[in-house]
Structures are given as C-alpha cells and as structure tokens.
Scaffold this motif. Structure first.
Motif, PDB file in Angstrom:
ATOM      1  N   ARG B 116       0.830  -1.210   0.000  1.00 46.80           N
ATOM      2  CA  ARG B 116       0.000   0.000   0.000  1.00 46.80           C
ATOM      3  C   ARG B 116       0.866   1.263   0.000  1.00 46.80           C
ATOM      4  O   ARG B 116       0.492   2.284  -0.547  1.00 46.80           O
ATOM      5  CB  ARG B 116      -0.935  -0.001   1.203  1.00 46.80           C
ATOM      6  N   LEU B 117       2.078   1.160   0.609  1.00 46.29           N
ATOM      7  CA  LEU B 117       2.999   2.302   0.572  1.00 46.29           C
ATOM      8  C   LEU B 117       3.460   2.537  -0.857  1.00 46.29           C
ATOM      9  O   LEU B 117       3.577   3.676  -1.319  1.00 46.29           O
ATOM     10  CB  LEU B 117       4.214   2.040   1.466  1.00 46.29           C
ATOM     11  N   GLU B 119       1.845   1.720  -3.584  1.00 44.98           N
ATOM     12  CA  GLU B 119       0.722   2.285  -4.345  1.00 44.98           C
ATOM     13  C   GLU B 119       0.556   3.774  -4.039  1.00 44.98           C
ATOM     14  O   GLU B 119       0.273   4.569  -4.932  1.00 44.98           O
ATOM     15  CB  GLU B 119      -0.567   1.542  -3.996  1.00 44.98           C
ATOM     16  N   ALA B 120       0.740   4.125  -2.764  1.00 45.76           N
ATOM     17  CA  ALA B 120       0.630   5.541  -2.394  1.00 45.76           C
ATOM     18  C   ALA B 120       1.659   6.353  -3.173  1.00 45.76           C
ATOM     19  O   ALA B 120       1.362   7.429  -3.682  1.00 45.76           O
ATOM     20  CB  ALA B 120       0.826   5.710  -0.891  1.00 45.76           C
ATOM     21  N   SER B 121       2.862   5.823  -3.284  1.00 42.53           N
ATOM     22  CA  SER B 121       3.920   6.518  -4.022  1.00 42.53           C
ATOM     23  C   SER B 121       3.529   6.686  -5.490  1.00 42.53           C
ATOM     24  O   SER B 121       3.708   7.758  -6.071  1.00 42.53           O
ATOM     25  CB  SER B 121       5.228   5.728  -3.899  1.00 42.53           C
ATOM     26  N   TRP B 122       2.968   5.641  -6.083  1.00 44.63           N
ATOM     27  CA  TRP B 122       2.543   5.738  -7.492  1.00 44.63           C
ATOM     28  C   TRP B 122       1.480   6.810  -7.667  1.00 44.63           C
ATOM     29  O   TRP B 122       1.551   7.598  -8.606  1.00 44.63           O
ATOM     30  CB  TRP B 122       1.974   4.400  -7.972  1.00 44.63           C
ATOM     31  N   THR B 123       0.497   6.838  -6.765  1.00 41.93           N
ATOM     32  CA  THR B 123      -0.562   7.838  -6.939  1.00 41.93           C
ATOM     33  C   THR B 123      -0.033   9.244  -6.694  1.00 41.93           C
ATOM     34  O   THR B 123      -0.658  10.213  -7.089  1.00 41.93           O
ATOM     35  CB  THR B 123      -1.766   7.598  -6.000  1.00 41.93           C
TER      36      THR B 123
END
Lengths: 368, 224
Positions: B116-117, B119-123
C-alpha cells in the motif's frame, strides 16, 4: 466547471464476486461524492480502479475529457498520470520520511522553492505547523490522517479519492474531524469521492451519494434523497436510516438539544459539537405509533400526523406519515391490524430523544 | 600465513559482493514483485547454488566460459585470452555461486515493504523506478546489507568452484581455502592452522555483525 465522470467497469475476483459498476455523474468544483455500501460491496475496488491501482477486465473510465481506462482500446493510464490524490484507509504514510518529507514526496518535479511553498501550504491548510520534522510513528491517529490528506492535496490533484478517511480513528476524534474534513473539501475546490459505510459520515460530508451493493451501483442522488426515498428494499436495507431531515438546533442544554424541522420541534441528545445546521436522522424501527394521544410516556417526542403510505415488507409494514415533514415507521403486521391503519388516519408518533440522531453539517449549503 | 592468498580472497569477495548488489537487486525486485505464475521456475534456478555440489557448479561454469562455448569464444576474441584460470573467470563463477546469498535477503526485504505504501507513491506521481530508489530501497537497507555481507562471507570460504574454474595460481586465483588445502597437502599444519584461524575469525565476525544488526530479516538461518 463541472467535471464529468463516466464509469462502466466489470471485474471478477477469484472468490466469484463480480463487480459491475455503472456510474455517470457530473462533479462540481467542490462536490463530494460518497460511495456508500457495506463492507465487501465493492466500493473500495471502484475507488482503486479510479486511482489506477486495480485493473478492471472490461469497460471504461472517463474523467473530464480524458479516458483513463478502456479495455477495448487497451488504454490504461498508470496511477502516476491520472492526477488524483488518493488516500487509503490506513493512510500509508512513509515510515522512512518525516511529515514534511511525506508531504513533499510527490513534488520531485518542482523547483526546490516551489516544493517548499507547496509543503508549507499543505501544512498550513491542515494545521500541521510545528510537526514537520516528526516521523509518522510519533503522530496521533488524527494527525496521521491530516498528514495523509496534506500529502494527497500537495500535488494539486484534479480529483481526490478518499477511502474510509475517518474509520481508523476513535469516535470523538472522528466526529471532530468529520466537520473539519467537510470544511476542507469545500475549501479546496477539488471534486472528491469518499468511500464510507457510515451513514453519519455520508450525511456529514456528501453532496452526492452512490449506494453500492453486491458490486453494483444501486442508487445515485443527494444523501437526503437516498436516505428518505430509497429506490428499493436493497438500498433501504443498506442505508439503514429511513428518515434524514434538515434541521436547525435552537438550543442545546445539558446534552439535550431542541431542533426545529420544518416548523416542528424535536428533542434529541446532543453531542459535543452540534450544529446549528444538522441532519436529523430517525430509524423507522424507533418510531412508535398510537391512536389519539400517547399519554404521558418517557418518549420526549410526540408528533401528530396522518398516514400517507402503507407498504408491506414481509413480516413488517412500513408506514409513511406526514407530521409536517415525512416520517417513516416500521411496525409489525399485527400492529397494523390492531391499530386498523388506513390512509389518511390521524396518529401520534412517539420517538425517544435518544433515537433522534443529529449529524452536524458545518455549512448551510444544503443541496436538496 | 599467506598474505598474497588473503589479498586475492578479500579482493574477490569484495568485488563479488559489489557485483551481486548490482545484479541481485533487479533480480530480487523481479522475484518479489512479479505476478508471473511460473515465477517459481526462476526462483529455483537462483537457489540452485545452495544445493548443487560446488564441483558440479564449477564444472558447468568452466564449460560455459571455456574457449569452446559461444560466450568463451566471444570473450577470447575481445580480450585476447580465455576466461578459465583467470581472476575474471573466477569472479564470474563466484558471482553465480553466491547469487542466492544476495538475492534471497534482498527479495525477503522487498517482500516486507507494504504494497500500500508503494501504491501511495505511485498515486503521488512517482515512477516505479523512483519508488524503488526513494521508498523501497531505504526501507530494505538491512536486507541489502545482509545480502552484501553474506555473499562476501560465502565467497571468502568457497573452495570447489575456485579450484574448478580458477585453478591454483599464486597471486591470481589462489584463495585462502585453497592455500589451506595446499599447506595440509605439504604437511605444513602450522601454516594451515594460522590461515584457517584467520578465516574462522573473519567469518565469525561477519556473521556476528549480520545477526546483531538485523534480527528480523532473512539471515543464514530460516526465520522462526
């Protein structure tokens, strides 16, 4: 300028659960759209598909003039290029970075000055000044939530996606931040989509609301419309609140509030930070019906009204009343027979003060 | 004590460990993040040196880099001499032989990073490569150091592969373990004991540092 969003996606999970979500909605510059549904209904998956973190098997997603996903044309814009601010339920703060480092994480493309300005701007908006150098583990739950929001808005996204933004917090903090979040979302002028399963949150935050059940979008409307006029039994069961009305708190003394709804005075238990503008929510199960006066009872609210609707729900019957405002009651079939209920019949509806729930709504800009 | 052999060994171990960071990180990233269903085929190949007898590894490497293989011919044409029984040949063999000692701790560390970290970076608009260097690698420091130190230590003690691929050339491919073997063959037990003690002490110190630094990430013993 309104932002048009079209979602028409299908995704099957190994468990056999199939998501088939269709939604076309126009989001104003500060519209808050609620995706409301029980856990497992697929609302988080819809949000993740919008963020580009989950790939539907079929369908398309468009936002404003851009196609984010189209299975037929093999278009799948990566999350990096969608320009959304996404906040997951657990905030996903980077443990190896400070508060300022987290907020500035996605600002690599800017000049150092501009980056610093944006970080400062986000810190100020979310009242995080003074915490810049702390690490996420040193923050309280409420502070972590604000850092995650600050990080999501620092890039000036064109759409905010918030997955259960308040669910990781304890109840007092949640109620306090609910109002702050609404205020912030309105202030930012960025359309946002908020996933929640809490009807209080839906009413407190939302301008529009889409009810999700078993992977489908069941109803779209303003929260008030959806709560008061569910388009079917499934939605009625999911939302769980049959009456949600705009009200104004007249006075609040020793935890007991007097609220005016369409000229009628109601008594309710008041929390710490209530009002003046509130949604008054009443569960149909909590409404007791009687002929004539109900006499002296412990119920603080006794409303005179007439029957406008009687509809069967299996063993139960839903009775629609007009008490100056529409009120729903759910009673058993035998109660209907004992009371000889018929359309137009005058009745007294009793509701305990504790069953009248107040959901504070900071701005007076009701959309209904 | 044979200081020349010690010098060769330390140089070999250091270069092997450095090369394995360069080669092992992308492989470990792929192993940790790929969703390919046949991924286990590659994982098994990477783990082979853990179970293969060093002589078997050494034999295949010798054939693969020898002047009769396409790679060996290309190398001979480019450099002017064949690879076997040179330091470079020995380095290639060491890298392959220690591959799992680097890749497995790297991959185990990447596995620990909450998706999830990432994914947060990607968004937040950060590319996959950017996310690796800004987020995944800093969160995996302990695993990367563990992989580096373990492959260094493993290379210090290798014998079979060195003998097969490098031979026993003083100052070029004669490593500590081979030197010890030579001393014993020559009945010079005192010399062998000194060098053996040196190797034991260095290896023990290295493992000590790994375990002290890092009690969570994969080390040379399976996790409890």
């Amino acid at each position: 300028m309104a932002a048009e969003m079209t979602v028409d996606i299908t995704k099957t999970f190994p468990s056999g659960f199939t998501l088939r979500a269709r939604l076309a909605i126009s989001l104003g510059p500060s519209t808050v759209l609620i995706l409301f549904g029980p856990s497992g209904s697929g609302k988080t998956t819809i949000l993740r598909c919008l963020a580009g973190l989950e790939r539907p098997e079929e369908g398309r997603i468009r936002f404003i003039s851009r196609t984010w996903f189209d299975a037929e044309q093999a278009i799948d814009v990566p999350p990096q290029e969608r320009g959304v601010g996404y906040m997951s339920q657990d905030y996903s703060l980077f443990p190896t970075y400070s508060v300022a480092g987290n907020i500035g994480f996605g600002l690599g493309g800017l000049t150092a000055d501009e980056k610093q300005r944006r970080v400062a701007e986000s810190l100020t908006l979310l009242k995080l000044q003074g915490l810049e150098q702390l690490t996420p583990s040193q923050l309280s739950g409420g502070q972590q939530q604000r850092v995650a929001l600050a990080r999501a808005i620092a890039r000036h996204p064109q759409l905010l996606l918030l997955d259960e933004p308040l669910s990781a917090l304890d109840t007092p903090t949640r109620l306090r931040l609910q109002g702050e979040l609404r205020h912030l979302l309105k202030h930012l002028a960025i359309p946002s989509i908020v996933v929640t399963h809490d009807w209080g949150e839906a009413l407190a935050l939302g301008d529009q609301m889409a009810v999700i059940g078993a992977g489908r979008v069941l109803q779209v409307g303003t929260p008030q419309e959806v709560f008061n006029r569910p388009n079917g039994e499934e939605v009625a069961r999911i939302v769980g609140i049959e009456t949600a009305l705009q009200g104004r708190v007249r006075e609040s003394v020793e935890g007991l509030a007097t609220v005016e709804v369409a000229g009628v005075i109601l008594h309710a238990l008041a929390g710490d930070e209530v009002g003046p503008d509130v949604f008054v929510c009443i569960r149909a199960e909590d409404v007791v019906l009687a002929h004539g006066s109900a006499g002296t009872t412990s119920a603080r609210n006794q409303l005179r009204g007439s029957v406008v609707d009687i509809s069967s729900m299996g063993a139960l019957v839903k009775v629609g009343l007009d008490c100056g405002f529409p009120l729903s009651a759910i009673v058993t079939r035998s109660a209907v027979e004992d009371l000889h209920l018929s359309l137009g019949m005058p009745l007294t509806a009793s509701i305990k003060a504790g069953a009248v729930h107040l959901v504070p709504r900071r701005d007076a800009a009701f959309t209904a | 004590m044979n200081w020349i052999a010690i010098g060769v060994t330390l140089k070999l171990a250091m270069l092997t460990a450095l090369l394995l960071v360069v080669i092992g990180l992308p492989i470990a990233y792929w192993v940790s993040f790929s969703r390919w269903r046949w991924k286990f085929l590659v994982e098994s190949v990477v783990a082979l040196p853990l179970v293969l007898p060093p002589t078997v590894m050494g034999f295949y490497i010798l054939v693969a880099i020898g002047p009769h293989s396409p790679f060996g011919r290309l190398y001979t044409d480019l450099v002017g001499h064949p690879l076997p029984f040179t330091f470079e040949g020995l380095l290639i063999a060491s890298v392959l032989y220690s591959l799992p000692f680097a890749v497995q701790p790297f991959a185990a560390a990447f596995d620990q990073v909450d998706r999830r970290l990432i994914e947060a970076s990607w968004t937040l608009g950060v590319s996959r490569a950017g996310t690796f260097f800004k987020l995944i690698l800093p969160m995996s420091v302990a695993g990367v150091v563990t992989g580096f130190v373990l492959s260094f230590a493993h290379t210090l003690g290798e014998f079979g592969v060195v003998l097969m691929v490098g031979g026993n050339i003083e100052g070029v491919t004669r490593t500590v373990s081979i030197d010890i073997y030579d001393e014993v063959q020559a009945l010079n037990y005192a010399g062998a004991a000194m060098t053996a003690l040196f190797l034991l002490a260095v290896s023990y110190l290295i493992l000590l540092s790994v375990y002290a630094m890092n009690r969570k990430v994969w080390a040379v013993w399976p996790q409890k």
